[in-house]
Design a protein around this motif. Structure first.
Motif, PDB file in Angstrom:
ATOM      1  N   PRO A 137      30.220  45.467  99.898  1.00  0.00           N
ATOM      2  CA  PRO A 137      31.195  45.727 101.193  1.00  0.00           C
ATOM      3  C   PRO A 137      30.402  45.060 102.447  1.00  0.00           C
ATOM      4  N   THR A 138      31.251  45.010 103.514  1.00  0.00           N
ATOM      5  CA  THR A 138      30.753  44.512 104.729  1.00  0.00           C
ATOM      6  C   THR A 138      30.845  45.488 105.997  1.00  0.00           C
ATOM      7  N   ASP A 139      31.514  46.643 105.788  1.00  0.00           N
ATOM      8  CA  ASP A 139      31.732  47.392 107.064  1.00  0.00           C
ATOM      9  C   ASP A 139      30.638  48.107 107.695  1.00  0.00           C
ATOM     10  N   SER A 140      31.036  48.811 108.622  1.00  0.00           N
ATOM     11  CA  SER A 140      29.813  49.450 109.509  1.00  0.00           C
ATOM     12  C   SER A 140      29.233  50.539 108.897  1.00  0.00           C
ATOM     13  N   GLY A 141      29.769  51.107 107.739  1.00  0.00           N
ATOM     14  CA  GLY A 141      29.140  52.181 106.986  1.00  0.00           C
ATOM     15  C   GLY A 141      28.460  51.786 105.645  1.00  0.00           C
ATOM     16  N   THR A 142      28.229  50.325 105.577  1.00  0.00           N
ATOM     17  CA  THR A 142      27.538  49.775 104.410  1.00  0.00           C
ATOM     18  C   THR A 142      26.110  50.029 104.118  1.00  0.00           C
ATOM     19  N   ARG A 143      25.929  50.599 103.116  1.00  0.00           N
ATOM     20  CA  ARG A 143      24.492  50.895 102.665  1.00  0.00           C
ATOM     21  C   ARG A 143      24.118  49.588 101.741  1.00  0.00           C
ATOM     22  N   HIS A 144      23.185  48.557 102.258  1.00  0.00           N
ATOM     23  CA  HIS A 144      23.110  47.094 101.662  1.00  0.00           C
ATOM     24  C   HIS A 144      22.349  47.326 100.136  1.00  0.00           C
ATOM     25  N   ILE A 145      21.610  48.253  99.970  1.00  0.00           N
ATOM     26  CA  ILE A 145      21.124  48.529  98.513  1.00  0.00           C
ATOM     27  C   ILE A 145      21.144  50.032  98.417  1.00  0.00           C
ATOM     28  N   SER A 146      21.938  50.414  97.518  1.00  0.00           N
ATOM     29  CA  SER A 146      21.885  51.916  97.231  1.00  0.00           C
ATOM     30  C   SER A 146      21.233  52.071  95.871  1.00  0.00           C
ATOM     31  N   ASP A 147      21.270  51.260  95.171  1.00  0.00           N
ATOM     32  CA  ASP A 147      20.138  51.403  93.754  1.00  0.00           C
ATOM     33  C   ASP A 147      19.953  49.805  93.413  1.00  0.00           C
ATOM     34  N   ILE A 148      18.603  49.948  92.552  1.00  0.00           N
ATOM     35  CA  ILE A 148      18.298  48.607  92.025  1.00  0.00           C
ATOM     36  C   ILE A 148      18.066  48.704  90.602  1.00  0.00           C
ATOM     37  N   ALA A 149      18.008  47.778  89.720  1.00  0.00           N
ATOM     38  CA  ALA A 149      17.598  47.718  88.508  1.00  0.00           C
ATOM     39  C   ALA A 149      17.128  46.262  87.867  1.00  0.00           C
ATOM     40  N   VAL A 150      16.179  46.365  87.098  1.00  0.00           N
ATOM     41  CA  VAL A 150      15.822  44.719  86.888  1.00  0.00           C
ATOM     42  C   VAL A 150      15.740  44.905  85.027  1.00  0.00           C
ATOM     43  N   THR A 151      16.344  43.821  84.784  1.00  0.00           N
ATOM     44  CA  THR A 151      16.462  43.370  83.213  1.00  0.00           C
ATOM     45  C   THR A 151      15.189  43.178  82.624  1.00  0.00           C
ATOM     46  N   ASP A 152      15.273  42.934  81.271  1.00  0.00           N
ATOM     47  CA  ASP A 152      13.905  42.712  80.535  1.00  0.00           C
ATOM     48  C   ASP A 152      13.535  41.271  80.706  1.00  0.00           C
ATOM     49  N   THR A 153      14.521  40.292  81.167  1.00  0.00           N
ATOM     50  CA  THR A 153      14.184  39.140  81.748  1.00  0.00           C
ATOM     51  C   THR A 153      13.849  38.825  82.996  1.00  0.00           C
ATOM     52  N   GLY A 154      13.838  39.764  84.049  1.00  0.00           N
ATOM     53  CA  GLY A 154      13.648  39.932  85.322  1.00  0.00           C
ATOM     54  C   GLY A 154      14.811  39.641  86.324  1.00  0.00           C
ATOM     55  N   ARG A 155      15.910  40.043  85.736  1.00  0.00           N
ATOM     56  CA  ARG A 155      17.071  39.766  86.687  1.00  0.00           C
ATOM     57  C   ARG A 155      17.145  40.933  87.459  1.00  0.00           C
ATOM     58  N   LEU A 156      17.544  40.922  88.923  1.00  0.00           N
ATOM     59  CA  LEU A 156      17.534  41.991  89.851  1.00  0.00           C
ATOM     60  C   LEU A 156      19.017  42.203  90.011  1.00  0.00           C
ATOM     61  N   VAL A 157      19.130  43.355  89.792  1.00  0.00           N
ATOM     62  CA  VAL A 157      20.844  43.722  89.797  1.00  0.00           C
ATOM     63  C   VAL A 157      20.754  44.784  90.909  1.00  0.00           C
ATOM     64  N   VAL A 158      21.656  44.711  92.056  1.00  0.00           N
ATOM     65  CA  VAL A 158      21.635  45.805  93.102  1.00  0.00           C
ATOM     66  C   VAL A 158      23.083  46.205  93.500  1.00  0.00           C
ATOM     67  N   GLY A 194      18.872  38.272  92.262  1.00  0.00           N
ATOM     68  CA  GLY A 194      17.841  37.253  92.440  1.00  0.00           C
ATOM     69  C   GLY A 194      17.085  37.709  90.909  1.00  0.00           C
ATOM     70  N   ARG A 195      15.532  37.567  91.248  1.00  0.00           N
ATOM     71  CA  ARG A 195      14.772  37.521  90.133  1.00  0.00           C
ATOM     72  C   ARG A 195      13.473  38.147  90.567  1.00  0.00           C
ATOM     73  N   VAL A 196      12.884  38.738  89.398  1.00  0.00           N
ATOM     74  CA  VAL A 196      11.396  39.647  89.697  1.00  0.00           C
ATOM     75  C   VAL A 196      10.601  39.225  88.554  1.00  0.00           C
ATOM     76  N   THR A 197       9.214  38.616  89.014  1.00  0.00           N
ATOM     77  CA  THR A 197       8.365  38.323  88.048  1.00  0.00           C
ATOM     78  C   THR A 197       7.078  38.928  88.086  1.00  0.00           C
ATOM     79  N   ILE A 198       6.068  39.207  87.308  1.00  0.00           N
ATOM     80  CA  ILE A 198       4.701  39.592  87.485  1.00  0.00           C
ATOM     81  C   ILE A 198       3.864  38.527  86.653  1.00  0.00           C
ATOM     82  N   SER A 199       2.905  38.046  87.321  1.00  0.00           N
ATOM     83  CA  SER A 199       1.954  37.136  86.577  1.00  0.00           C
ATOM     84  C   SER A 199       0.826  37.885  85.803  1.00  0.00           C
ATOM     85  N   ALA A 200       0.329  37.045  85.061  1.00  0.00           N
ATOM     86  CA  ALA A 200      -0.690  37.792  84.116  1.00  0.00           C
ATOM     87  C   ALA A 200      -1.733  38.463  84.862  1.00  0.00           C
TER      88      ALA A 200
END
Length: 245
Positions: free
Chosen positions: A142-163, A183-189
């Motif tokens: 949502p986009t109103d004045s009471g919006t919390r832009h990230i209320s939680d996050i999760a990352v899938t096994d393939t690195g997909r970022l879910v917000v 978006g996506r999250v990656t960790i290098s070796a």
């Protein structure tokens, strides 16, 4: 996770879900009491152990056995910004390395700040963070004045970022929320963490009248478990196919 603040109030519960029913049972907190717990995450590769975060950025390491959660250690997050208010925390395991993600939720015109850092543990259990990076994030809905832009996050096994993002007009609502592929999250070796936010995040679901404050990818499934805190209206849990590739 219960965001209670008074001594002796419930901090944790276990939801046991089977086809057609859900049973909620309390978990006893053993150790220094947290103030305003907001997020919890299982530690990959260490069964029965979790990291739990408070709104002001204190991270607790817990060992859960039966109906008791014992505090192993606790520490503040690194790089806490002025006015940061945390509702989210996620752990990512890739290439034999571990990383943590967390976010100041933002508010209205102020975007969320998403933090990421490599994570290890001291021999006695304390979480130890590497170099911290940060990105700003603004919800498309949502986009109103009471919006919390990230209320939680999760990352899938393939690195997909879910917000998840949520709008809160007060204890009686109205509420609004959404879940987005951000978006996506990656960790290098070598353990370097990279967060790449999408130029045009994909809306996976919108939920008018609900305030989603928890999103967690279910093991071995493309579904995410969503949890709401609808204040005086109560709370709800449901699934959403948000954790695919």
């Amino acid at each position: 996770m219960h965001d209670n603040k008074r001594s002796g109030q419930q901090r944790l519960s276990r939801i046991t879900h089977t086809e057609g029913s859900a049973v909620v049972s309390p978990i006893t907190w053993d150790g220094s009491e947290p103030l305003d717990l907001e997020a919890v995450e299982a530690i990959p590769g260490i069964p029965g152990e979790y990291l739990a975060l408070t709104g002001r950025g204190i991270l607790f390491r817990l060992k859960v056995a039966g109906s008791t959660a014992t505090v192993v250690d606790y520490t503040p997050l690194p790089a806490i910004g002025e006015g940061d208010d945390f509702e989210s925390f996620a752990l990512v395991a890739q290439n034999g390395k571990l990383a943590a993600l967390w976010a100041d939720r933002g508010a209205g015109e102020r975007p969320a700040t998403l933090y990421a850092a490599p994570l290890t543990f001291a021999a006695w259990g304390q979480p130890l963070f590497g170099a911290v990076t940060q990105r700003t994030y603004r919800a498309a809905y949502p986009t109103d004045s009471g919006t919390r832009h990230i209320s939680d996050i999760a990352v899938t096994d393939t690195g997909r970022l879910v917000v998840s993002s949520a709008s809160d007009a007060g204890d009686d609502g109205p509420f609004d929320s959404a879940v987005t592929a951000a978006g996506r999250v990656t960790i290098s070796a070598t353990g370097r963490v990279r967060v790449a936010l999408a130029a045009s995040p994909t809306l996976l679901g919108a939920f008018p009248q609900y305030k989603i404050e928890a999103v967690e990818c279910l093991p071995g499934s493309a579904d995410a478990l969503l949890g709401t805190d609808d204040e005086n209206v109560g709370g709800h849990a449901r699934t959403l196919p948000a954790c695919g590739a």
